[in-house]
Design a protein around this motif. Sequence first.
Motif, short mmCIF file in Angstrom:
data_model
loop_
_atom_site.label_atom_id
_atom_site.label_comp_id
_atom_site.label_asym_id
_atom_site.label_seq_id
_atom_site.Cartn_x
_atom_site.Cartn_y
_atom_site.Cartn_z
N GLY A 1 0.73 -0.90 0.06
CA GLY A 1 0.49 0.33 -0.01
C GLY A 1 0.58 1.28 0.21
O GLY A 1 1.84 1.20 -0.46
N CYS B 1 -0.54 6.24 -4.18
CA CYS B 1 -1.55 6.07 -5.29
C CYS B 1 -1.13 7.11 -6.55
O CYS B 1 -0.72 8.52 -6.11
CB CYS B 1 -2.07 7.42 -4.04
N TYR C 1 -3.66 -1.67 -10.22
CA TYR C 1 -3.83 -2.24 -8.55
C TYR C 1 -4.79 -3.69 -8.14
O TYR C 1 -5.52 -2.69 -7.66
CB TYR C 1 -3.24 -1.78 -7.04
N VAL D 1 -3.71 -5.59 -0.83
CA VAL D 1 -3.37 -4.24 0.66
C VAL D 1 -2.86 -5.00 1.50
O VAL D 1 -3.71 -5.82 1.74
CB VAL D 1 -3.56 -3.17 0.36
N HIS E 1 -7.43 0.35 -6.93
CA HIS E 1 -6.94 -1.08 -6.12
C HIS E 1 -8.35 -1.64 -6.42
O HIS E 1 -9.63 -1.11 -6.79
CB HIS E 1 -7.06 -0.49 -4.50
N PRO F 1 -9.75 -2.75 -0.32
CA PRO F 1 -8.58 -1.98 -0.26
C PRO F 1 -8.33 -0.46 0.63
O PRO F 1 -9.45 0.42 0.29
CB PRO F 1 -7.98 -1.79 -2.21
N PRO G 1 -5.24 1.18 1.03
CA PRO G 1 -3.87 1.14 0.32
C PRO G 1 -3.02 2.13 1.85
O PRO G 1 -1.83 1.92 2.33
CB PRO G 1 -4.02 2.29 -0.54
N TYR G 2 -3.64 3.04 2.44
CA TYR G 2 -3.14 3.81 3.54
C TYR G 2 -3.52 3.39 4.77
O TYR G 2 -3.34 4.06 5.63
CB TYR G 2 -3.45 5.38 3.38
#
Length: 416
Positions: A143, A146, A152, A156, A368, A396, A398-399
């Motif tokens: 992750g 961006c 993706y 993640v 994602h 997802p 990612p952060y």
Amino acid sequence: MSITRRRLLRNTAAFGALAGAGFPHIWIKNADLAYAAGGEIKVGVLFSLTGTTAIIEESLNKATLLAIEEINAAGGIKGSKIVPIVEDPASDPATFSEKARKLVVGDKCVSVFGSYTSASRKAVLPVFERQNNLYWYPTLYEGRECSKNVIYTGAVPNQQQDEFVPWLIKKFGKKFYLIGSNYIYPKEENNYCKKLLEKYGGEVVAEEYVPLGHSEFSSVINKMRSTQPNVIFSTVVGDSVVALHRQYRAAGLDPEKMPMASLTTSENEVAAMGGEAAAGHFTSAPYFMVHKSPENQKFVEAYKKRWGADKVTHFVSEACYFQTYLFKQAVEKLATSDLTPPNIRDAVKGQETIAPQGKVRLEPENLHTWLWPKIAQAKSNGQFEILVEAKEWLKPVPYAAYPGQSCTEKGLVEKS
């Protein structure tokens, strides 16, 4: 007006000077014509066929080519054939960057499917962002990225660890030994793991990283023996996975008391190390070859028929396969004159397909993929037994390890 050879050469030289001076829109405009030329759609296939990660990436190449062959056999995309241009970046990030530039600038591919490690993805990212092209990345990853130029399709951290870590604590205990390969992915995954351990009352007894391609784990195993963790949390990749498992078994360590719990060990690595070396250990992933669904049965049978009865599918090759079909669906939405990487990106947002693991969806907000987390245990026959399966697909995030940040359609947003 007639065009002489001298004038043509002079105009070509002038174009080159303008492009070099910072006028990428000129290149893009001409590239758009190439994308749609001759009833063919050129795509790059950029997976290592040699080097330390070829043990896994060679199967990613095969899954991608299988999907392309199936699509072409069924008539292509609105009558146009997908033409794959295959390059071998040899498990080297610098070579990944060089080959990516060739595929995008030289071959004028409308998209490129590639990479296993985050190191190689990071190496090619500037190429795709500068040229405004599109990179399809199928691998589970850490992750914290961006980009509008990457699709993706791998898991993640929240999709692999949110259920896995508390399950491991409950089943085996709170002491974790973190072992990974020495690059960004294992370090970021371990960062997220440590946050979950803190949340659920776990602890880290050791954290260690080994070079890519590392094959001598005797000192690591001695530390495992002395610290006596309840869980060995592994983010080791490539052929190092094989060495770690074999040496663990040779040392007489017991997976019933001190199992390895991996985010990266798939059927492919198990096939390389042998089922006995993998037996008893655990992996968290959205897909396992034993998953029962009509789509997976079709995928596994087609893969074996094309590449050999002894071949296996796994959670990254499955993503390679379904992302190629997402590409097809996106291109089908476009007119031939609109076939550009940015338009494909916009067309794929929100696309769904029934993948071998279940229905997946490309999240428009961050590019994602919604996936189906699973926890499985390796068996001596080289396959896994799925023990836990998500009841619903998981969004997802990612952060997830950085609650002050989020990836949106406008880019990275940092909350105050």
